[in-house]
Design a protein around this motif. Sequence first.
Motif, PDB file in Angstrom:
ATOM      1  N   SER A 110       0.847  -1.189   0.000  1.00  0.00           N
ATOM      2  CA  SER A 110       0.000   0.000   0.000  1.00  0.00           C
ATOM      3  C   SER A 110       0.882   1.239   0.000  1.00  0.00           C
ATOM      4  N   GLY A 111       0.276   2.368  -0.358  1.00  0.00           N
ATOM      5  CA  GLY A 111       0.988   3.634  -0.248  1.00  0.00           C
ATOM      6  C   GLY A 111       1.395   4.280  -1.547  1.00  0.00           C
ATOM      7  N   ARG A 166       5.179   7.108   1.258  1.00  0.00           N
ATOM      8  CA  ARG A 166       5.633   5.997   2.089  1.00  0.00           C
ATOM      9  C   ARG A 166       4.920   4.734   1.661  1.00  0.00           C
ATOM     10  N   LEU A 167       5.685   3.744   1.237  1.00  0.00           N
ATOM     11  CA  LEU A 167       5.138   2.453   0.858  1.00  0.00           C
ATOM     12  C   LEU A 167       5.208   1.498   2.052  1.00  0.00           C
ATOM     13  N   SER A 168       4.194   0.666   2.159  1.00  0.00           N
ATOM     14  CA  SER A 168       4.159  -0.364   3.194  1.00  0.00           C
ATOM     15  C   SER A 168       3.899  -1.712   2.551  1.00  0.00           C
ATOM     16  N   CYS A 169       4.424  -2.754   3.175  1.00  0.00           N
ATOM     17  CA  CYS A 169       4.210  -4.113   2.672  1.00  0.00           C
ATOM     18  C   CYS A 169       4.098  -5.048   3.868  1.00  0.00           C
ATOM     19  N   ALA A 170       2.942  -5.668   4.007  1.00  0.00           N
ATOM     20  CA  ALA A 170       2.702  -6.583   5.110  1.00  0.00           C
ATOM     21  C   ALA A 170       2.724  -8.023   4.607  1.00  0.00           C
ATOM     22  N   ALA A 171       3.532  -8.851   5.250  1.00  0.00           N
ATOM     23  CA  ALA A 171       3.647 -10.258   4.879  1.00  0.00           C
ATOM     24  C   ALA A 171       2.780 -11.106   5.803  1.00  0.00           C
ATOM     25  N   MET A 228      10.033   7.494   0.861  1.00  0.00           N
ATOM     26  CA  MET A 228      10.621   8.096  -0.333  1.00  0.00           C
ATOM     27  C   MET A 228      10.444   9.610  -0.263  1.00  0.00           C
ATOM     28  N   ASN A 229      11.550  10.303  -0.174  1.00  0.00           N
ATOM     29  CA  ASN A 229      11.542  11.769  -0.118  1.00  0.00           C
ATOM     30  C   ASN A 229      12.216  12.338  -1.360  1.00  0.00           C
ATOM     31  N   SER A 230      11.982  13.615  -1.591  1.00  0.00           N
ATOM     32  CA  SER A 230      12.587  14.311  -2.736  1.00  0.00           C
ATOM     33  C   SER A 230      12.398  13.522  -4.020  1.00  0.00           C
ATOM     34  N   LEU A 231      11.190  13.083  -4.250  1.00  0.00           N
ATOM     35  CA  LEU A 231      10.910  12.240  -5.407  1.00  0.00           C
ATOM     36  C   LEU A 231      11.150  12.989  -6.710  1.00  0.00           C
ATOM     37  N   LYS A 232      11.616  12.220  -7.702  1.00  0.00           N
ATOM     38  CA  LYS A 232      11.923  12.770  -9.020  1.00  0.00           C
ATOM     39  C   LYS A 232      11.079  12.049 -10.068  1.00  0.00           C
ATOM     40  N   PRO A 233      10.847  12.670 -11.210  1.00  0.00           N
ATOM     41  CA  PRO A 233      10.072  11.998 -12.263  1.00  0.00           C
ATOM     42  C   PRO A 233      10.672  10.642 -12.644  1.00  0.00           C
ATOM     43  N   THR A 239       2.720  -1.735  -6.698  1.00  0.00           N
ATOM     44  CA  THR A 239       1.964  -0.505  -6.475  1.00  0.00           C
ATOM     45  C   THR A 239       2.618   0.611  -7.295  1.00  0.00           C
ATOM     46  N   LEU A 240       1.782   1.386  -7.971  1.00  0.00           N
ATOM     47  CA  LEU A 240       2.294   2.393  -8.890  1.00  0.00           C
ATOM     48  C   LEU A 240       2.656   3.679  -8.156  1.00  0.00           C
ATOM     49  N   VAL A 241       3.861   4.156  -8.440  1.00  0.00           N
ATOM     50  CA  VAL A 241       4.305   5.471  -7.976  1.00  0.00           C
ATOM     51  C   VAL A 241       4.527   6.325  -9.208  1.00  0.00           C
ATOM     52  N   SER A 242       3.840   7.452  -9.272  1.00  0.00           N
ATOM     53  CA  SER A 242       3.946   8.335 -10.427  1.00  0.00           C
ATOM     54  C   SER A 242       4.341   9.726  -9.939  1.00  0.00           C
ATOM     55  N   VAL A 243       5.468  10.221 -10.448  1.00  0.00           N
ATOM     56  CA  VAL A 243       5.982  11.515 -10.014  1.00  0.00           C
ATOM     57  C   VAL A 243       5.909  12.478 -11.194  1.00  0.00           C
ATOM     58  N   SER A 244       5.161  13.547 -11.031  1.00  0.00           N
ATOM     59  CA  SER A 244       5.003  14.528 -12.106  1.00  0.00           C
ATOM     60  C   SER A 244       5.999  15.675 -11.930  1.00  0.00           C
ATOM     61  N   SER A 245       6.412  16.219 -13.067  1.00  0.00           N
ATOM     62  CA  SER A 245       7.408  17.301 -13.022  1.00  0.00           C
ATOM     63  C   SER A 245       6.745  18.666 -12.911  1.00  0.00           C
TER      64      SER A 245
END
Length: 115
Positions: A7-8, A19-24, A82-87, A109-115
């Motif tokens: 998730s996240g 912040r991504l989380s993963c529960a096993a 994840m900080n200071s994310l970049k495209p 899980t998709l992470v999409s960073v727009s410029s």
Amino acid sequence: QAQLVESGGGVVQAGGSLRLSCAASGSFFTIHVMAWFRQAPGKERELVASINLGGSTNYLDSVKGRFTISRENAKNTVYLQMNSLKPEDTAVYYCYCRERALEVWGQGTLVSVSS
């Protein structure tokens, strides 16, 4: 049956944080390695960060200083701050866990960073 639930993910502007989380759950007893991989369109899957049972970490050079991996052993959960994310961080992020010969992947899980 062992499974990972992530998730996240989401959409964020450049410079933002996620912040991504993963529960096993399931057949895990003591997870030795927990990690995050990512795969961008048209590219191979790459290791972003990993953490072992003792807490030792390893990072992809391009995310060092920006991403932090951590785990809660009592909850069999791994996080990726994840900080200071970049495209160029845009990708599907996959959780991975290994306990001896048992290897399990999350659904992504998709992470999409727009410029």
